[in-house]
Motif scaffolding. Sequence first.
Motif, PDB file in Angstrom:
ATOM      1  N   HIS A   1      -8.144   0.099  -6.134  1.00 35.84           N
ATOM      2  CA  HIS A   1      -7.086   1.104  -6.321  1.00 35.84           C
ATOM      3  C   HIS A   1      -7.263   2.315  -5.408  1.00 35.84           C
ATOM      4  CE1 HIS A   1      -5.493  -1.220  -9.634  1.00 35.84           C
ATOM      5  NE2 HIS A   1      -6.711  -1.264 -10.159  1.00 35.84           N
ATOM      6  N   TRP A   2      -7.910   2.118  -4.319  1.00 32.56           N
ATOM      7  CA  TRP A   2      -7.990   3.084  -3.231  1.00 32.56           C
ATOM      8  C   TRP A   2      -8.389   2.313  -1.988  1.00 32.56           C
ATOM      9  CZ3 TRP A   2     -12.602   3.806  -0.592  1.00 32.56           C
ATOM     10  CH2 TRP A   2     -13.758   3.294  -1.216  1.00 32.56           C
ATOM     11  N   TYR A   3      -8.243   2.948  -0.833  1.00 31.72           N
ATOM     12  CA  TYR A   3      -8.594   2.234   0.399  1.00 31.72           C
ATOM     13  C   TYR A   3      -9.072   3.235   1.441  1.00 31.72           C
ATOM     14  CZ  TYR A   3      -4.317   3.917   2.592  1.00 31.72           C
ATOM     15  OH  TYR A   3      -3.345   4.714   3.147  1.00 31.72           O
TER      16      TYR A   3
ATOM     17  N   GLU B   1       1.015   4.300  -2.676  1.00 29.90           N
ATOM     18  CA  GLU B   1       0.520   5.607  -2.261  1.00 29.90           C
ATOM     19  C   GLU B   1       1.595   6.688  -2.289  1.00 29.90           C
ATOM     20  OE1 GLU B   1      -2.638   6.565  -1.451  1.00 29.90           O
ATOM     21  OE2 GLU B   1      -3.285   4.586  -2.108  1.00 29.90           O
TER      22      GLU B   1
ATOM     23  N   TRP C   1      -7.584  -2.602  -1.661  1.00 33.08           N
ATOM     24  CA  TRP C   1      -6.866  -1.671  -2.539  1.00 33.08           C
ATOM     25  C   TRP C   1      -6.631  -2.304  -3.921  1.00 33.08           C
ATOM     26  CZ3 TRP C   1      -3.209  -0.513  -5.936  1.00 33.08           C
ATOM     27  CH2 TRP C   1      -2.818   0.808  -6.100  1.00 33.08           C
TER      28      TRP C   1
ATOM     29  N   ILE D   1       0.840  -1.207   0.000  1.00 38.17           N
ATOM     30  CA  ILE D   1       0.000   0.000   0.000  1.00 38.17           C
ATOM     31  C   ILE D   1       0.872   1.253   0.000  1.00 38.17           C
ATOM     32  CG2 ILE D   1      -1.645   1.340   1.359  1.00 38.17           C
ATOM     33  CD1 ILE D   1      -2.923  -1.298   2.247  1.00 38.17           C
TER      34      ILE D   1
ATOM     35  N   TRP E   1      -5.072  -4.311   1.876  1.00 42.11           N
ATOM     36  CA  TRP E   1      -4.429  -4.474   0.575  1.00 42.11           C
ATOM     37  C   TRP E   1      -5.348  -5.197  -0.415  1.00 42.11           C
ATOM     38  CZ3 TRP E   1      -1.654  -2.883  -3.072  1.00 42.11           C
ATOM     39  CH2 TRP E   1      -1.170  -3.726  -4.083  1.00 42.11           C
TER      40      TRP E   1
END
Length: 239
Positions: free
Chosen positions: A237-239, A171, A233, A167, A230
């Motif tokens: 593609h985001w969390y 990021e 994500w 992650i 994860w």
Amino acid sequence: MLEGNRVSRISVRGFAVASATAVTAVGSVVGVASGSTAQPNDAAEATAADATLLADIPAGQQAQVQTASLAQQADAQAIAADTSAKKDAEEAARKAAAQSAIAKKAAAEKAEQEAKDRAKAKAEAASRSASRDSSSFPVQGSYSVAQIQAMARQMVAGDQFQCFSNIVDHESSWNYQAVNAGSGAFGLFQALPAGKYASAGADWRTNPATQIKWGLNYMDSRYGSPCQAWSFWAANHWY
């Protein structure tokens, strides 16, 4: 001889023979007195024939005997059926008890395993929390990627570190001062607004350990663990 309501065929036949004999005997006496020429042997034969005829007729007494016999057969069949039904019921009860015992044992083993799993997870969470709270890193003017990763390894459980690292790689590439020019998201985890880090410490702008503490708490509280974060994500593609 009569016994209750049941009379045997022999008793009926005897009754008929005795009656016929008595009648024949009286007839013989009357015949002799009147000068009849009938022979005694003929009278005896007539008596036997009459007795046989009476015995062969299905009189009321004989019907009672037949009914009693059928009733006895029915009683015997009913007793046999009851015995068989009881055995079947006992066998079914034994099978049900065995199945219930197996199910209870399986449920108990499952509950025990779940309790162990919860205790293990709780201990691991407590260990991670203690590590985060007790972590003390010297304050520096700047930190290299290797230094920041070393901090993270001391604060994140070993089996969760790779997910945590994935992650952070996506990021911020482990840049604790990374800023998104468009949104203003900041730091290792691109928190938005950046002030969210303050819940982990006032030095969040300059101390990567503070950011790591915040990021780990966020993953644990929102997703349950870094690896679950994860997984989300990777799918979104985001969390």
